[in-house]
Design a protein around this motif. Structure first.
Motif, PDB file in Angstrom:
ATOM      1  N   TRP A 168      -6.252  -0.192   2.277  1.00  0.00           N
ATOM      2  CA  TRP A 168      -6.426  -0.178   0.820  1.00  0.00           C
ATOM      3  C   TRP A 168      -7.826   0.354   0.477  1.00  0.00           C
TER       4      TRP A 168
ATOM      5  N   PHE B 248       0.832  -1.196   0.000  1.00  0.00           N
ATOM      6  CA  PHE B 248       0.000   0.000   0.000  1.00  0.00           C
ATOM      7  C   PHE B 248       0.873   1.255   0.000  1.00  0.00           C
TER       8      PHE B 248
ATOM      9  N   VAL C 188      -2.233   7.518   2.392  1.00  0.00           N
ATOM     10  CA  VAL C 188      -2.531   6.168   2.854  1.00  0.00           C
ATOM     11  C   VAL C 188      -2.286   6.080   4.365  1.00  0.00           C
TER      12      VAL C 188
ATOM     13  N   ILE D 121      -5.051   2.426  -5.069  1.00  0.00           N
ATOM     14  CA  ILE D 121      -4.564   3.035  -3.836  1.00  0.00           C
ATOM     15  C   ILE D 121      -4.792   4.547  -3.900  1.00  0.00           C
TER      16      ILE D 121
END
Length: 339
Positions: free
Chosen positions: A116, A47, A59, A55
Motif C-alpha cells: 500500500w 490493494f 501494485v 493505492i
C-alpha cells in the motif's frame, strides 16, 4: 538501484502478472531485503481491488514477508547485512503523528503497510523502513516465519492483550488460516482451549493442534455449550462471519471478551442488554508492530508452533492468489523466490 522480478497488478481488480520493478538503494533509516518467502493474505485483495485510499498502480501486494537484509541505509542501527528478518502488516510508522507520539505505533496515522505505502513482498527484493523489522529465530524457516508476521501476530497479540489467564476457558471461532494458529497459541499459553467450527470432520485436527474441547456449530448451540464448560473468558473470532461471532456472545462468562479479528461487512446482531448484565465487551484487534511480530516469532520457535502452509513459486502467484481469494486453500499459501 537494481531490477528484480516482481508481481504487478496494472489496474484495479486486474490480473497478477510477473514483471520487473526497479528497487532503489535504501534511504535514510531504510534497509533493502532479499525476499525468500511471502504469504498470500486475504487482505491483499484490498490493494489489488483498489479498496483503500491512496493505492498507486501498478501494485505489488504482499505483507507477510520473510528474508534477509542485503543492504543498509544511513541512520540504521542494530541491523546489518545478512540478518534474517520478517515484515508484517505494520510495515513502518512515521513517529510524528499523535498516536506515534504516544507510542501507539500500530495506529499510526501514516501507516506504511507493504503493498500500500510501498511495493510489497510478492517480489525478489524490497526496501522497507528499519522500524518495520522483526528478527527471525534460527529454528524458524522463512516459509514458516512469513505467515506468522501477519496471521500469527494478529492472533498471538490478540490473545495476550486480553484478561485471560492460564487455565481460563478460551474459545476460537474458525479453524482456517488464522484459527489454526490461534488454537496453537491459545493451548501453548495455557488456556483451556475450545474450537468452534462447522462440521465434525475438523474435530481431530482441532485436538491435534491443542484444543481440549470442540463445538460443531452446525449441530450445537455454541453459547449453551460454552456455558456448560463454565463460560468463556475470551472468544477469539477468527472466522469472517458476523452471525457466528454474535452466536458466541452469550457463552461468555462475567467480564468476558469477544475479540473480533475476522472481517465481515455485515453487522453483528448484539443487544445492549447482552453486554450490560455481565459486563461483557466486544472489541476489534489489529495485528501488531515489529516488536509484537518478533515476540510472536520467538514464542512460536520456543513452543513448537508452526503454520500449516503450501509453498508455491513466485511465478505461480496469480493462481495462488486466486485460490486464496476463492477459499480453495484451507490454511496458508506462501510464495517462494528461490533466494
Amino acid at each position: 538501484m537494481r531490477t528484480v522480478r516482481s508481481v504487478l497488478v496494472d489496474s484495479p481488480a486486474g490480473d497478477l502478472r510477473i514483471g520487473s520493478r526497479e528497487v532503489a538503494d535504501p534511504g535514510h533509516a531504510e534497509v533493502r531485503v532479499t525476499v525468500e518467502a511471502c504469504g498470500v493474505c486475504h487482505t491483499d485483495s484490498q490493494f489489488v481491488n483498489d479498496q483503500l485510499p491512496g493505492i498507486v498502480f501498478p501494485v505489488t501486494p504482499g505483507h507477510e514477508i520473510a528474508g534477509r537484509i542485503e543492504s543498509v541505509g544511513p541512520g540504521v542501527v542494530n541491523w546489518q547485512v545478512g540478518d534474517r528478518v520478517a515484515v508484517g502488516w505494520s510495515g513502518g510508522h512515521c513517529t510524528h503523528c499523535n498516536p506515534c507520539r504516544r507510542g501507539d505505533f500500530v495506529h499510526c496515522e501514516n501507516a506504511q503497510v507493504p503493498g500500500w505505502a510501498y511495493p510489497g513482498g510478492y517480489a525478489e527484493s524490497i526496501v522497507v523502513p528499519a522500524n518495520a523489522l522483526a528478527r527471525i529465530p534460527a529454528t524458524l524457516s522463512a516459509v514458516e516465519a512469513a505467515p506468522l508476521a501477519c496471521a500469527g501476530v494478529t492472533v498471538f497479540n490478540g490473545l495476550r492483550r486480553t484478561g485471560a489467564r492460564p487455565g481460563d476457558l478460551v474459545a476460537v471461532i474458525g479453524l482456517g488460516g488464522l484459527g489454526h494458529l490461534a488454537v496453537q497459541f491459545a493451548a501453548r499459553m495455557g488456556f483451556d482451549t475450545v474450537v468452534v467450527a462447522r462440521g465434525q470432520e475438523k474435530e481431530k485436527l482441532a485436538a491435534d493442534l491443542g484444543s481440549r474441547h470442540y463445538i460443531d456449530s452446525t449441530r450445537e448451540d455454541v453459547s449453551a455449550e460454552l456455558l456448560k464448560l463454565g463460560g468463556a473468558r475470551v472468544v477469539l473470532a477468527t472466522a469472517g462471519n458476523s452471525d457466528a461471532m454474535a452466536a458466541a456472545l452469550d457463552g461468555l462468562g462475567p467480564h468476558g471478551e469477544l475479540i473480533v479479528i475476522g472481517i465481515d461487512a455485515a453487522p453483528m446482531k448484539i443487544t445492549p442488554l447482552q453486554l450490560i448484565l455481565q459486563s461483557k465487551t466486544v472489541h476489534g484487534h489489529p495485528s501488531g508492530v515489529a516488536m509484537d511480530t518478533e515476540d510472536t516469532l520467538a514464542f512460536a520457535a520456543m513452543t513448537g508452533i508452526r503454520p500449516i502452509v503450501e509453498e508455491v513459486p513466485l511465478e505461480q502467484a496469480s493462481e495462488a492468489y486466486r485460490r486464496m481469494m476463492d477459499n480453495q486453500a484451507r490454511f496458508r499459501i506462501v510464495l517462494t523466490t528461490g533466494a
